[in-house]
Design an enzyme around this catalytic site. Structure first.
Site, PDB file in Angstrom:
ATOM      1  N   GLU A 191      80.614  35.147 139.034  1.00  0.00           N
ATOM      2  CA  GLU A 191      79.983  34.104 138.709  1.00  0.00           C
ATOM      3  C   GLU A 191      80.553  33.813 137.226  1.00  0.00           C
ATOM      4  O   GLU A 191      80.976  34.661 136.683  1.00  0.00           O
ATOM      5  CB  GLU A 191      78.412  34.236 138.305  1.00  0.00           C
ATOM      6  CG  GLU A 191      77.750  34.433 139.611  1.00  0.00           C
ATOM      7  CD  GLU A 191      76.235  34.993 139.425  1.00  0.00           C
ATOM      8  OE1 GLU A 191      75.525  34.942 140.098  1.00  0.00           O
ATOM      9  OE2 GLU A 191      75.972  34.837 138.074  1.00  0.00           O
TER      10      GLU A 191
ATOM     11  N   GLY B  81      79.300  42.482 135.272  1.00  0.00           N
ATOM     12  CA  GLY B  81      80.230  43.373 135.014  1.00  0.00           C
ATOM     13  C   GLY B  81      80.024  44.188 133.582  1.00  0.00           C
ATOM     14  O   GLY B  81      79.531  43.433 132.578  1.00  0.00           O
TER      15      GLY B  81
ATOM     16  N   HIS C 160      68.144  46.186 123.466  1.00  0.00           N
ATOM     17  CA  HIS C 160      67.016  46.095 124.156  1.00  0.00           C
ATOM     18  C   HIS C 160      65.853  47.068 123.843  1.00  0.00           C
ATOM     19  O   HIS C 160      64.653  46.977 124.430  1.00  0.00           O
ATOM     20  CB  HIS C 160      67.163  46.195 125.731  1.00  0.00           C
ATOM     21  CG  HIS C 160      68.133  45.131 126.239  1.00  0.00           C
ATOM     22  ND1 HIS C 160      68.513  44.050 125.511  1.00  0.00           N
ATOM     23  CD2 HIS C 160      69.406  45.306 126.990  1.00  0.00           C
ATOM     24  CE1 HIS C 160      69.276  43.223 126.000  1.00  0.00           C
ATOM     25  NE2 HIS C 160      70.142  44.007 127.189  1.00  0.00           N
TER      26      HIS C 160
ATOM     27  N   SER D 240      80.489  41.293 125.217  1.00  0.00           N
ATOM     28  CA  SER D 240      79.187  41.988 125.244  1.00  0.00           C
ATOM     29  C   SER D 240      78.953  43.138 125.961  1.00  0.00           C
ATOM     30  O   SER D 240      79.398  43.346 127.026  1.00  0.00           O
ATOM     31  CB  SER D 240      77.951  40.913 125.778  1.00  0.00           C
ATOM     32  OG  SER D 240      76.869  41.506 125.958  1.00  0.00           O
TER      33      SER D 240
ATOM     34  N   CYS E 264      72.230  36.679 135.603  1.00  0.00           N
ATOM     35  CA  CYS E 264      73.575  37.344 135.875  1.00  0.00           C
ATOM     36  C   CYS E 264      73.330  37.750 137.287  1.00  0.00           C
ATOM     37  O   CYS E 264      72.576  38.696 137.320  1.00  0.00           O
ATOM     38  CB  CYS E 264      73.849  38.227 134.938  1.00  0.00           C
ATOM     39  SG  CYS E 264      75.190  39.086 135.220  1.00  0.00           S
TER      40      CYS E 264
ATOM     41  N   CYS F  19      68.452  43.930 135.878  1.00  0.00           N
ATOM     42  CA  CYS F  19      69.692  43.108 135.904  1.00  0.00           C
ATOM     43  C   CYS F  19      70.004  43.170 137.248  1.00  0.00           C
ATOM     44  O   CYS F  19      70.161  43.889 138.037  1.00  0.00           O
ATOM     45  CB  CYS F  19      70.810  43.710 135.064  1.00  0.00           C
ATOM     46  SG  CYS F  19      72.517  42.833 135.580  1.00  0.00           S
TER      47      CYS F  19
ATOM     48  N   CYS G   3      71.469  48.672 134.927  1.00  0.00           N
ATOM     49  CA  CYS G   3      70.458  48.441 134.207  1.00  0.00           C
ATOM     50  C   CYS G   3      69.309  47.797 135.170  1.00  0.00           C
ATOM     51  O   CYS G   3      69.622  46.988 135.923  1.00  0.00           O
ATOM     52  CB  CYS G   3      70.952  47.336 133.198  1.00  0.00           C
ATOM     53  SG  CYS G   3      72.065  47.834 132.207  1.00  0.00           S
TER      54      CYS G   3
ATOM     55  N   CYS H  96      78.549  46.038 139.227  1.00  0.00           N
ATOM     56  CA  CYS H  96      78.466  46.856 137.965  1.00  0.00           C
ATOM     57  C   CYS H  96      78.094  48.428 138.187  1.00  0.00           C
ATOM     58  O   CYS H  96      77.171  48.443 139.048  1.00  0.00           O
ATOM     59  CB  CYS H  96      77.539  46.175 136.863  1.00  0.00           C
ATOM     60  SG  CYS H  96      77.553  46.790 135.347  1.00  0.00           S
TER      61      CYS H  96
ATOM     62  N   CYS I 195      80.440  31.606 130.118  1.00  0.00           N
ATOM     63  CA  CYS I 195      80.031  33.017 130.172  1.00  0.00           C
ATOM     64  C   CYS I 195      80.945  33.633 131.361  1.00  0.00           C
ATOM     65  O   CYS I 195      80.779  33.120 132.421  1.00  0.00           O
ATOM     66  CB  CYS I 195      78.583  33.035 130.456  1.00  0.00           C
ATOM     67  SG  CYS I 195      78.031  34.778 130.913  1.00  0.00           S
TER      68      CYS I 195
ATOM     69  N   HIS J 242      64.305  36.862 131.730  1.00  0.00           N
ATOM     70  CA  HIS J 242      64.387  35.858 132.943  1.00  0.00           C
ATOM     71  C   HIS J 242      64.009  36.592 134.239  1.00  0.00           C
ATOM     72  O   HIS J 242      64.692  37.270 134.615  1.00  0.00           O
ATOM     73  CB  HIS J 242      66.012  35.367 133.023  1.00  0.00           C
ATOM     74  CG  HIS J 242      65.905  34.288 133.991  1.00  0.00           C
ATOM     75  ND1 HIS J 242      66.427  32.961 133.370  1.00  0.00           N
ATOM     76  CD2 HIS J 242      65.889  34.313 135.111  1.00  0.00           C
ATOM     77  CE1 HIS J 242      66.488  31.976 134.731  1.00  0.00           C
ATOM     78  NE2 HIS J 242      66.094  32.813 135.644  1.00  0.00           N
TER      79      HIS J 242
ATOM     80  N   SER K 291      74.094  45.249 123.857  1.00  0.00           N
ATOM     81  CA  SER K 291      72.841  44.967 124.466  1.00  0.00           C
ATOM     82  C   SER K 291      71.926  46.138 124.153  1.00  0.00           C
ATOM     83  O   SER K 291      72.125  47.060 124.891  1.00  0.00           O
ATOM     84  CB  SER K 291      73.078  45.008 126.146  1.00  0.00           C
ATOM     85  OG  SER K 291      73.780  43.858 126.339  1.00  0.00           O
TER      86      SER K 291
END
Ligand code: SF4
Length: 366
Positions: A109, A174, A238, A206, A355, A136, A133, A129, A122, A312, A236
């Site tokens: 994407e 990724g 968090h 990132s 993502c 994700c 996580c 990946c 983006c 999200h 990232s």
């Protein structure tokens, strides 16, 4: 509104089938193009012409490099192809955010986010990946492979808004530091004077912070990135507590945040280059004042910014977005302690913008 365009008419998939397994030109530096011209006994000035066709005029086929002689084009095409990948699908959000899918063996994407004068892309760096996580969708898909520089650059060059783009974030599918050589190659093509000519200040990478190398004694990907280009860095984060962070980001065990911070504090972020920290807010997990205070302590002495992002929801997880009042209280606590913090608006909610969501759906329906 939720629109899909299959096989975008102006692009089509024809290049995918016409171009075989030849070596790709897209992603090559001017020096590498000079070398290949010399190998093929082509005139040396052809290298600059090819770079121009690839990075300025952005053609998708050697046939279209019309200031090269027919003979040069035919010699070149025997061994090489441009390596362009055209978008296969787009989904357009009510707020103007647009998600593109590129078929690179599996779908990846790229999301174009318009915001007044800015058009931010983006970009994805891998198919899936390895980092896993928990919150994700890409992490849940597992790892399917690295993108090469041609596939990364195609996300920039072959979308409708290519000429409008002002910024880019390597924040798509990724972990870019897990595919650093191809990511650095793409960044070089974007920022070199012989390439697109962007300032590195327009690009942010990132990462969860890949702070050690698998090869003993070798410098970590995070340091290689910081040494190898001048693009901005976003971590990232968090959760400031290692044990709690490991529950969300399993690689915390191998790449502890403490070490990432120790590396970052060795570099200079007081000038043109910026470092920021992404902080997705999950109800009851990382949104207390205890977390805010620990974050303040961790970032003390560093010129940086914290981007707060309300989770999200991707469905089927134990994670729940924090309440807005709690997020505002958290933001205020950081700001009062002198940390620059902003709440980032979530864009493209109606087009599976998280993502990995849209690619996962389309992959299952392939
Ligand atoms: Fe990979 Fe980033 Fe998703 Fe973690 S959040 S699994 S690093 S794509």
């Amino acid at each position: 509104m939720f629109k899909f365009f299959q096989n975008v008419p102006s692009f089509g998939k024809i290049y995918l089938s016409l171009e075989g397994m030849k070596e790709k030109l897209l992603g090559k530096s001017l020096d590498e193009l000079r070398e290949l011209c010399s190998e093929l006994s082509l005139p040396s000035y052809s290298a600059k012409q090819i770079a121009d066709w690839l990075y300025r005029k952005r053609v998708s086929s050697i046939d279209l490099m019309t200031n090269l002689s027919l003979k040069t084009r035919s010699v070149l095409a025997e061994r090489f192809e441009v390596g362009a990948v055209m978008p296969s699908y787009t989904a357009v959000s009510r707020d103007g955010t647009k998600k593109y899918l590129f078929d690179c063996g599996s779908f990846v994407e790229a999301v174009m986010i318009p915001d007044e004068e800015r058009y931010t892309l983006c970009v994805s760096s891998q198919r899936g990946c390895k980092m896993g996580c928990k919150f994700c969708m890409t992490g849940r898909q597992g790892f399917k492979g690295n993108l090469d520089a041609a596939q990364i650059l195609s996300q920039f060059f072959f979308i409708e808004e290519a000429e409008l783009l002002t910024n880019a974030v390597f924040m798509g599918m990724g972990e870019p530091l897990d595919n650093l050589s191809e990511v650095l190659r793409a960044i070089e093509c974007l920022t070199a004077e012989w390439g697109v000519g962007w300032s590195p200040k327009r690009i942010t990478l990132s990462s969860i912070g890949v702070n050690s190398s698998l090869v003993k004694g070798e410098v970590s990907p995070l340091e290689k990135f910081l040494d190898g280009c001048k693009a901005h860095l976003a971590i990232s984060l968090h959760n400031p507590f290692s044990v709690e962070r490991a529950l969300m980001i399993p690689t915390e065990k191998g790449f502890p945040l403490e070490k990432t911070m120790e590396i970052i504090k060795r570099y200079d972020f007081t000038g043109q280059r910026r470092v920021s920290f992404e902080y997705i807010m999950f109800k009851g997990l990382n949104d207390s004042l205890r977390h805010a205070d620990a974050l303040v302590k961790m970032l003390r002495g560093l010129e940086c910014r914290v981007n707060l992002i309300r989770f999200h929801d991707i469905g089927d997880t134990e994670f729940v977005p924090s309440d807005m009042a709690v997020i505002e209280r958290f933001e205020e606590r950081l700001q009062k302690a002198g940390v620059v913090a902003t709440l980032r608006a979530s864009r493209g909610q109606d087009i599976e913008a998280a993502c990995g969501m849209l690619s996962g759906i389309k992959e299952r329906n392939k």
